[in-house]
Design a protein around this motif. Structure first.
Motif, PDB file in Angstrom:
ATOM      1  N   ASN A 156     -42.097  48.504 -42.473  1.00 29.15           N
ATOM      2  CA  ASN A 156     -42.365  49.743 -42.726  1.00 29.15           C
ATOM      3  C   ASN A 156     -41.215  50.699 -43.945  1.00 29.15           C
ATOM      4  N   LEU A 157     -39.969  50.170 -43.873  1.00 30.47           N
ATOM      5  CA  LEU A 157     -38.898  50.386 -44.504  1.00 30.47           C
ATOM      6  C   LEU A 157     -39.263  49.934 -45.994  1.00 30.47           C
ATOM      7  N   ARG A 158     -39.712  48.740 -46.044  1.00 30.43           N
ATOM      8  CA  ARG A 158     -40.140  48.195 -47.529  1.00 30.43           C
ATOM      9  C   ARG A 158     -41.339  48.687 -47.943  1.00 30.43           C
ATOM     10  N   ALA A 159     -42.325  49.086 -47.329  1.00 32.50           N
ATOM     11  CA  ALA A 159     -43.338  49.724 -47.906  1.00 32.50           C
ATOM     12  C   ALA A 159     -43.095  51.243 -48.297  1.00 32.50           C
ATOM     13  N   GLY A 160     -42.143  51.825 -47.404  1.00 33.82           N
ATOM     14  CA  GLY A 160     -41.668  53.191 -47.873  1.00 33.82           C
ATOM     15  C   GLY A 160     -41.043  53.276 -49.176  1.00 33.82           C
ATOM     16  N   LEU A 161     -40.092  52.341 -49.486  1.00 36.85           N
ATOM     17  CA  LEU A 161     -39.497  51.991 -50.772  1.00 36.85           C
ATOM     18  C   LEU A 161     -40.304  51.750 -51.859  1.00 36.85           C
ATOM     19  N   GLU A 162     -41.360  50.867 -51.756  1.00 35.77           N
ATOM     20  CA  GLU A 162     -42.491  50.411 -52.573  1.00 35.77           C
ATOM     21  C   GLU A 162     -43.232  51.717 -52.884  1.00 35.77           C
ATOM     22  N   GLU A 163     -43.421  52.758 -51.792  1.00 35.34           N
ATOM     23  CA  GLU A 163     -44.077  53.873 -52.287  1.00 35.34           C
ATOM     24  C   GLU A 163     -43.385  54.968 -53.054  1.00 35.34           C
ATOM     25  N   ARG A 164     -41.967  54.746 -53.201  1.00 36.60           N
ATOM     26  CA  ARG A 164     -41.166  55.995 -53.406  1.00 36.60           C
ATOM     27  C   ARG A 164     -40.493  55.253 -55.126  1.00 36.60           C
ATOM     28  N   PHE A 165     -40.322  53.903 -55.065  1.00 33.07           N
ATOM     29  CA  PHE A 165     -39.525  53.472 -56.117  1.00 33.07           C
ATOM     30  C   PHE A 165     -40.254  52.358 -56.629  1.00 33.07           C
ATOM     31  N   ASP A 166     -39.814  52.107 -57.979  1.00 33.85           N
ATOM     32  CA  ASP A 166     -40.352  51.216 -58.966  1.00 33.85           C
ATOM     33  C   ASP A 166     -39.363  50.006 -58.820  1.00 33.85           C
ATOM     34  N   PHE A 167     -39.831  48.590 -58.750  1.00 33.10           N
ATOM     35  CA  PHE A 167     -38.759  47.803 -59.122  1.00 33.10           C
ATOM     36  C   PHE A 167     -39.301  46.663 -60.312  1.00 33.10           C
ATOM     37  N   PRO A 168     -39.102  47.012 -61.448  1.00 40.47           N
ATOM     38  CA  PRO A 168     -39.600  46.232 -62.590  1.00 40.47           C
ATOM     39  C   PRO A 168     -38.792  44.916 -63.156  1.00 40.47           C
ATOM     40  N   ALA A 169     -38.787  44.111 -62.196  1.00 34.42           N
ATOM     41  CA  ALA A 169     -38.160  42.638 -62.341  1.00 34.42           C
ATOM     42  C   ALA A 169     -38.828  42.054 -63.528  1.00 34.42           C
ATOM     43  N   VAL A 170     -37.877  41.234 -64.230  1.00 29.54           N
ATOM     44  CA  VAL A 170     -38.351  40.613 -65.527  1.00 29.54           C
ATOM     45  C   VAL A 170     -38.805  39.062 -64.676  1.00 29.54           C
ATOM     46  N   THR A 171     -39.811  38.474 -65.430  1.00 31.55           N
ATOM     47  CA  THR A 171     -40.552  37.284 -64.941  1.00 31.55           C
ATOM     48  C   THR A 171     -40.703  36.443 -65.987  1.00 31.55           C
ATOM     49  N   VAL A 172     -40.271  34.992 -65.688  1.00 28.55           N
ATOM     50  CA  VAL A 172     -40.416  34.001 -66.670  1.00 28.55           C
ATOM     51  C   VAL A 172     -41.899  33.757 -66.992  1.00 28.55           C
ATOM     52  N   ASP A 173     -42.065  34.188 -68.173  1.00 31.81           N
ATOM     53  CA  ASP A 173     -43.546  33.906 -68.920  1.00 31.81           C
ATOM     54  C   ASP A 173     -43.926  32.540 -69.276  1.00 31.81           C
ATOM     55  N   ALA A 174     -42.920  31.619 -70.009  1.00 31.48           N
ATOM     56  CA  ALA A 174     -42.970  30.406 -70.458  1.00 31.48           C
ATOM     57  C   ALA A 174     -41.577  29.777 -70.611  1.00 31.48           C
ATOM     58  N   THR A 175     -41.372  28.699 -70.355  1.00 30.71           N
ATOM     59  CA  THR A 175     -40.557  27.687 -70.738  1.00 30.71           C
ATOM     60  C   THR A 175     -40.471  26.619 -71.573  1.00 30.71           C
ATOM     61  N   GLN A 176     -39.666  26.187 -72.404  1.00 22.24           N
ATOM     62  CA  GLN A 176     -39.634  25.081 -73.036  1.00 22.24           C
ATOM     63  C   GLN A 176     -38.445  24.230 -73.086  1.00 22.24           C
ATOM     64  N   GLN A 177     -38.434  22.940 -72.919  1.00 22.19           N
ATOM     65  CA  GLN A 177     -37.090  22.026 -72.805  1.00 22.19           C
ATOM     66  C   GLN A 177     -36.863  21.271 -74.043  1.00 22.19           C
ATOM     67  N   SER A 178     -35.810  21.113 -74.609  1.00 26.26           N
ATOM     68  CA  SER A 178     -35.598  20.419 -75.803  1.00 26.26           C
ATOM     69  C   SER A 178     -35.106  19.220 -75.305  1.00 26.26           C
ATOM     70  N   THR A 179     -35.286  18.219 -76.452  1.00 28.36           N
ATOM     71  CA  THR A 179     -34.651  16.716 -76.133  1.00 28.36           C
ATOM     72  C   THR A 179     -33.401  16.792 -75.938  1.00 28.36           C
ATOM     73  N   ASP A 180     -32.472  17.823 -76.356  1.00 28.90           N
ATOM     74  CA  ASP A 180     -31.075  17.700 -75.889  1.00 28.90           C
ATOM     75  C   ASP A 180     -30.772  18.590 -74.664  1.00 28.90           C
ATOM     76  N   GLY A 181     -31.762  18.961 -73.883  1.00 30.73           N
ATOM     77  CA  GLY A 181     -31.563  19.683 -72.649  1.00 30.73           C
ATOM     78  C   GLY A 181     -31.526  21.079 -72.752  1.00 30.73           C
ATOM     79  N   THR A 182     -31.417  21.892 -74.068  1.00 26.35           N
ATOM     80  CA  THR A 182     -31.521  23.279 -73.947  1.00 26.35           C
ATOM     81  C   THR A 182     -33.089  23.854 -73.481  1.00 26.35           C
ATOM     82  N   ILE A 183     -33.050  24.759 -73.064  1.00 25.87           N
ATOM     83  CA  ILE A 183     -34.180  25.249 -72.152  1.00 25.87           C
ATOM     84  C   ILE A 183     -34.349  26.738 -72.771  1.00 25.87           C
ATOM     85  N   LYS A 184     -35.351  26.910 -73.492  1.00 25.70           N
ATOM     86  CA  LYS A 184     -35.868  28.405 -73.923  1.00 25.70           C
ATOM     87  C   LYS A 184     -36.742  28.933 -73.060  1.00 25.70           C
ATOM     88  N   SER A 185     -36.475  30.281 -72.552  1.00 23.59           N
ATOM     89  CA  SER A 185     -37.512  30.864 -71.865  1.00 23.59           C
ATOM     90  C   SER A 185     -38.177  32.182 -72.519  1.00 23.59           C
TER      91      SER A 185
END
Length: 346
Positions: free
Chosen positions: A53-82
């Motif tokens: 109920n509390l979570r639903a109340g918060l959802e109704e009242r507030f926004d929670f615009p979290a960032v999400t990972v859309d795509a990732t790539q891994q380099s041969t040297d271990g570097t990861i780009k997101s």
């Protein structure tokens, strides 16, 4: 329809006030605050010690615009780009750069960039908007999770060297660092954070006035005004004399580390005369380190990487003149994740 307020933009006292209005006990505010920052919850559903109920109340009242990972790539040297997706559909990129001794996150501060540097892929994009402080925090938290999953280690360093000019998003960059370094957030030492700027003299001085505790890197790339203005239009309004003055002001106020970033471009800034001009600037500022960077070619730019011989001669000349310089070999080139290559390509 009016957009709901972003709950992450409330301070803990403000959250307590809201929970009082909702007839909830004050400790619930503390729980939500911990979920947001210490536990980096992706949304209200993840807050499992709150009632439905509390979570639903918060959802109704507030926004929670979290960032999400859309795509990732891994380099041969271990570097990861997101590629990260923001709440309004815009995309930015961040990179995890692992070495034997460090796990570094390179994060973006703007969607696109307004500075139009002639060698940088982001510079050929328009600036759409600034990132909010919680969006920058999310980038770091998500890259930290990738670091834990891929190497079993937390991030050791953060560099604000991704898309955008951090000092043109001053307030959000500082607030993001406040949350990253807070015991309530990621509790990272500010000495492990470096903000890189193309050179906004007024804001560099403001950093000094605000007594910030993180390190500063100046993207120099040419050590005379004519050449620097040719590749970095910002130099027309923030010339080298003004930048030297601003950096000295910053150091006097904070004693934080200052470094120079200097990309070598073939037949443009890679001669020993160019090295002499760099040495002259180096001696005017208490610079801890000069990072000499390999150039990473991009589609729209005319520049090329110098030969190994030219690079070696440049480095040796700096060494002979007692310049603390390090050659930074590029990582993640094969996935367009290296310095200057970020442009939302996947």
């Amino acid at each position: 329809m009016t957009r709901k307020q972003n709950i992450r933009h409330l301070t803990l006292p403000q959250l307590r006030e809201v929970f009082g209005e909702m007839g909830e006990k004050p400790f619930r505010a503390q729980q939500v605050y911990e979920w947001i920052w210490a536990k980096q919850a992706p949304g209200f559903d993840a807050m499992t010690n709150l009632s439905k109920n509390l979570r639903a109340g918060l959802e109704e009242r507030f926004d929670f615009p979290a960032v999400t990972v859309d795509a990732t790539q891994q380099s041969t040297d271990g570097t990861i780009k997101s590629r990260f997706r923001l709440h309004d559909g815009y995309l930015v990129e961040g990179v995890l750069i692992p070495t034997s001794s460090r796990q570094t996150a390179c994060v973006s501060s703007q969607v696109g960039c307004s500075l139009s540097c002639k060698f940088c892929a982001t510079g050929f994009m328009d600036r759409k908007r600034n990132l909010e402080f919680d969006e920058i925090f999310d980038e770091v938290a998500l890259i930290n999770r990738q670091s834990m999953e891929s190497a079993g280690k937390k991030l050791t360093n953060i560099v604000y060297m991704g898309m955008g000019e951090p000092l043109l998003n001053y307030k959000n960059v500082l607030k993001s660092i406040e949350m990253i370094t807070s015991p309530d957030g990621l509790a990272m030492s500010p000495k492990r954070i470096t903000v890189s700027t193309a050179g906004v003299a007024k804001q560099i001085k403001q950093l000094g006035d605000d007594k910030v505790r993180f390190n500063l890197a100046l993207s120099l790339h040419a050590a005379n005004d004519e050449k620097r203005s040719e590749i970095m239009p910002i130099n027309d309004s923030n010339n080298l004399k003004n930048l030297v003055e601003a950096l000295n002001y910053f150091y006097k106020a904070t004693e934080n580390e200052i470094s120079f970033e200097y990309i070598l471009f073939k037949d443009f800034n890679d001669s020993l005369k160019d090295a002499d001009e760099l040495i002259k600037i180096y001696r005017q500022v208490p610079v801890d380190l000069v990072n000499i960077i390999e150039y990473n070619p991009i589609d729209n730019a005319r520049f090329q990487k110098p030969s190994e011989e030219k690079t070696t001669a440049f480095m040796e000349y700096l060494g002979k003149n007692r310049v603390n310089a390090r050659l930074r070999r590029s990582r993640g080139k094969d996935i367009d994740a290296a310095c200057g290559q970020l442009a939302n390509k996947a």
